[in-house]
Design a protein around this motif. Structure first.
Motif, PDB file in Angstrom:
ATOM      1  N   LEU A 102     -21.787 -42.314  -8.284  1.00 37.66           N
ATOM      2  CA  LEU A 102     -20.983 -41.113  -7.356  1.00 37.66           C
ATOM      3  C   LEU A 102     -20.178 -40.096  -7.243  1.00 37.66           C
ATOM      4  O   LEU A 102     -20.694 -38.783  -7.807  1.00 37.66           O
ATOM      5  CB  LEU A 102     -20.807 -41.998  -5.533  1.00 37.66           C
ATOM      6  N   TYR A 103     -19.326 -40.854  -8.342  1.00 40.96           N
ATOM      7  CA  TYR A 103     -18.288 -40.050  -8.782  1.00 40.96           C
ATOM      8  C   TYR A 103     -18.605 -39.338  -9.751  1.00 40.96           C
ATOM      9  O   TYR A 103     -18.458 -38.027  -9.539  1.00 40.96           O
ATOM     10  CB  TYR A 103     -16.819 -40.986  -9.201  1.00 40.96           C
ATOM     11  N   PHE A 104     -19.648 -39.225 -10.495  1.00 43.16           N
ATOM     12  CA  PHE A 104     -19.785 -38.618 -11.594  1.00 43.16           C
ATOM     13  C   PHE A 104     -20.601 -37.945 -11.006  1.00 43.16           C
ATOM     14  O   PHE A 104     -20.520 -36.773 -12.237  1.00 43.16           O
ATOM     15  CB  PHE A 104     -20.656 -39.640 -12.841  1.00 43.16           C
ATOM     16  N   LEU A 105     -21.385 -37.813 -10.518  1.00 46.07           N
ATOM     17  CA  LEU A 105     -22.406 -37.849  -9.811  1.00 46.07           C
ATOM     18  C   LEU A 105     -21.502 -35.799  -9.157  1.00 46.07           C
ATOM     19  O   LEU A 105     -22.488 -34.846  -9.571  1.00 46.07           O
ATOM     20  CB  LEU A 105     -23.976 -38.318  -8.700  1.00 46.07           C
ATOM     21  N   LEU A 106     -21.028 -36.463  -8.349  1.00 43.69           N
ATOM     22  CA  LEU A 106     -20.705 -35.052  -7.857  1.00 43.69           C
ATOM     23  C   LEU A 106     -19.522 -34.183  -8.534  1.00 43.69           C
ATOM     24  O   LEU A 106     -19.050 -33.327  -7.753  1.00 43.69           O
ATOM     25  CB  LEU A 106     -19.275 -35.875  -6.268  1.00 43.69           C
ATOM     26  N   CYS A 107     -19.085 -35.223  -9.938  1.00 41.99           N
ATOM     27  CA  CYS A 107     -18.462 -34.782 -10.768  1.00 41.99           C
ATOM     28  C   CYS A 107     -18.691 -33.347 -11.141  1.00 41.99           C
ATOM     29  O   CYS A 107     -18.572 -32.015 -10.990  1.00 41.99           O
ATOM     30  CB  CYS A 107     -17.035 -35.486 -11.545  1.00 41.99           C
ATOM     31  N   SER A 108     -20.233 -33.371 -11.481  1.00 40.59           N
ATOM     32  CA  SER A 108     -21.053 -32.909 -12.222  1.00 40.59           C
ATOM     33  C   SER A 108     -21.244 -31.722 -11.047  1.00 40.59           C
ATOM     34  O   SER A 108     -21.148 -30.081 -11.461  1.00 40.59           O
ATOM     35  CB  SER A 108     -22.262 -33.262 -12.190  1.00 40.59           C
ATOM     36  N   VAL A 109     -21.583 -32.258  -9.967  1.00 41.66           N
ATOM     37  CA  VAL A 109     -22.011 -30.750  -8.930  1.00 41.66           C
ATOM     38  C   VAL A 109     -20.924 -30.408  -8.630  1.00 41.66           C
ATOM     39  O   VAL A 109     -20.837 -28.778  -8.513  1.00 41.66           O
ATOM     40  CB  VAL A 109     -22.496 -31.525  -7.625  1.00 41.66           C
ATOM     41  N   GLY A 110     -19.990 -30.928  -8.330  1.00 48.85           N
ATOM     42  CA  GLY A 110     -18.131 -29.810  -8.628  1.00 48.85           C
ATOM     43  C   GLY A 110     -18.350 -28.836  -9.649  1.00 48.85           C
ATOM     44  O   GLY A 110     -17.548 -27.783  -9.461  1.00 48.85           O
ATOM     45  N   LEU A 111     -18.354 -29.289 -10.938  1.00 51.23           N
ATOM     46  CA  LEU A 111     -18.651 -28.118 -11.608  1.00 51.23           C
ATOM     47  C   LEU A 111     -19.139 -26.981 -11.755  1.00 51.23           C
ATOM     48  O   LEU A 111     -18.901 -25.861 -12.322  1.00 51.23           O
ATOM     49  CB  LEU A 111     -19.407 -29.108 -13.281  1.00 51.23           C
ATOM     50  N   VAL A 112     -20.689 -27.438 -11.460  1.00 57.29           N
ATOM     51  CA  VAL A 112     -21.929 -26.232 -11.292  1.00 57.29           C
ATOM     52  C   VAL A 112     -21.528 -25.844  -9.863  1.00 57.29           C
ATOM     53  O   VAL A 112     -21.175 -24.348 -10.083  1.00 57.29           O
ATOM     54  CB  VAL A 112     -23.455 -27.296 -11.024  1.00 57.29           C
ATOM     55  N   ILE A 113     -21.243 -26.123  -8.774  1.00 57.22           N
ATOM     56  CA  ILE A 113     -20.798 -25.236  -7.543  1.00 57.22           C
ATOM     57  C   ILE A 113     -18.987 -24.433  -7.953  1.00 57.22           C
ATOM     58  O   ILE A 113     -19.294 -23.172  -7.875  1.00 57.22           O
ATOM     59  CB  ILE A 113     -20.281 -26.155  -6.421  1.00 57.22           C
ATOM     60  N   SER A 114     -18.224 -24.805  -8.777  1.00 57.55           N
ATOM     61  CA  SER A 114     -17.088 -24.270  -9.232  1.00 57.55           C
ATOM     62  C   SER A 114     -17.581 -22.547  -9.867  1.00 57.55           C
ATOM     63  O   SER A 114     -17.530 -21.806 -10.363  1.00 57.55           O
ATOM     64  CB  SER A 114     -16.431 -24.786  -9.982  1.00 57.55           C
ATOM     65  N   ILE A 115     -18.868 -23.140 -11.141  1.00 61.41           N
ATOM     66  CA  ILE A 115     -19.227 -22.119 -11.763  1.00 61.41           C
ATOM     67  C   ILE A 115     -19.676 -20.800 -11.167  1.00 61.41           C
ATOM     68  O   ILE A 115     -19.513 -19.968 -11.462  1.00 61.41           O
ATOM     69  CB  ILE A 115     -20.275 -22.739 -13.009  1.00 61.41           C
ATOM     70  N   LEU A 116     -20.127 -21.092 -10.436  1.00 62.54           N
ATOM     71  CA  LEU A 116     -21.246 -20.379  -9.329  1.00 62.54           C
ATOM     72  C   LEU A 116     -20.859 -19.381  -7.962  1.00 62.54           C
ATOM     73  O   LEU A 116     -20.210 -18.511  -8.340  1.00 62.54           O
ATOM     74  CB  LEU A 116     -21.986 -21.403  -8.401  1.00 62.54           C
TER      75      LEU A 116
END
Length: 219
Positions: A102-116
């Motif tokens: 979950l931590y890995f997946l949410l880090c990836s989601v957080g990366l995409v959200i930050s770029i947006l």
């Protein structure tokens, strides 16, 4: 005469030393530092976003990215949970494996959200940079081409002083871009380290047989 006993541990009785967790001191475990950074950046992003929302109720959700800060706070909480879970190699603890995933997946989601968020804030920053604004009653009317009668206008309700839009809001946009750039870097680093910790050895197997003739069985 009794036979002399050999040195202790001879004859193959010595057991291999088990690998120990290298993270032994408080603050040395991987998720703690990154989780702290994520928590601080997430709180800062959410606070700045809520301050932006107080300027005018006309601001859209994508212009006040409190959702990006809240997401990063959730990621940080998972990092703290992972810190307090007793470490076991090879994910023998199912809870540890689930939290790490979950931590890995949410880090990836957080990366995409930050770029947006960076893209949205950069777009609005460039728009406001070219605005020509004037006060009308309790609103602020802004346009990119004041001489064009049919040019698109942007109305910011409950803003009596247009400097709150042309100066303060621009500063908030710039600050959000900096914060979310830092968030993206931290999330990328967290996801990379978590991936490397799990998959840094490309061939995973069990060693079988004597040390002189090693056979591997895929698992």
């Amino acid at each position: 005469m009794g036979a002399e006993k050999g040195p202790a541990g001879s004859g193959g009785g010595e057991k291999p030393t088990e690998s120990k967790d290298t993270h032994t001191c408080c603050g040395c475990r991987f998720p703690l530092l990154i989780a702290l950074l994520q928590l601080l950046l997430g709180i800062a992003t959410a606070v700045v976003a809520f301050l932006m929302a107080t300027i005018s109720p006309s601001l859209l959700t994508r212009e006040t990215p409190h959702w990006a800060g809240i997401t990063l706070c959730v990621v940080a909480i998972l990092g703290f949970i992972l810190y307090f879970i007793t470490y076991q190699p090879d994910e023998r603890n199912s809870m540890q494996f689930i939290i790490k995933l979950l931590y890995f997946l949410l880090c990836s989601v957080g990366l995409v959200i930050s770029i947006l968020v960076i893209a949205f804030q950069g777009h609005h920053y460039s728009l406001i940079n070219g605005f020509t604004c004037k006060e009308m009653s309790e609103d602020c009317m802004c346009t990119l081409e004041p001489e064009d009668p049919i040019a698109r206008t942007f109305t910011y309700a409950e803003v009596s002083d247009c400097s709150a839009v042309t100066q303060t809001l621009m500063l908030y946009y710039l600050l959000q871009m900096v914060l979310n750039l830092a968030q993206a870097i931290v999330c990328l680093f967290g996801a990379f380290i978590m991936w490397k910790h799990r998959y840094q050895v490309f061939f995973v197997g069990l060693q079988m047989g004597s040390p002189t003739s090693q056979h591997w069985q895929k698992v």
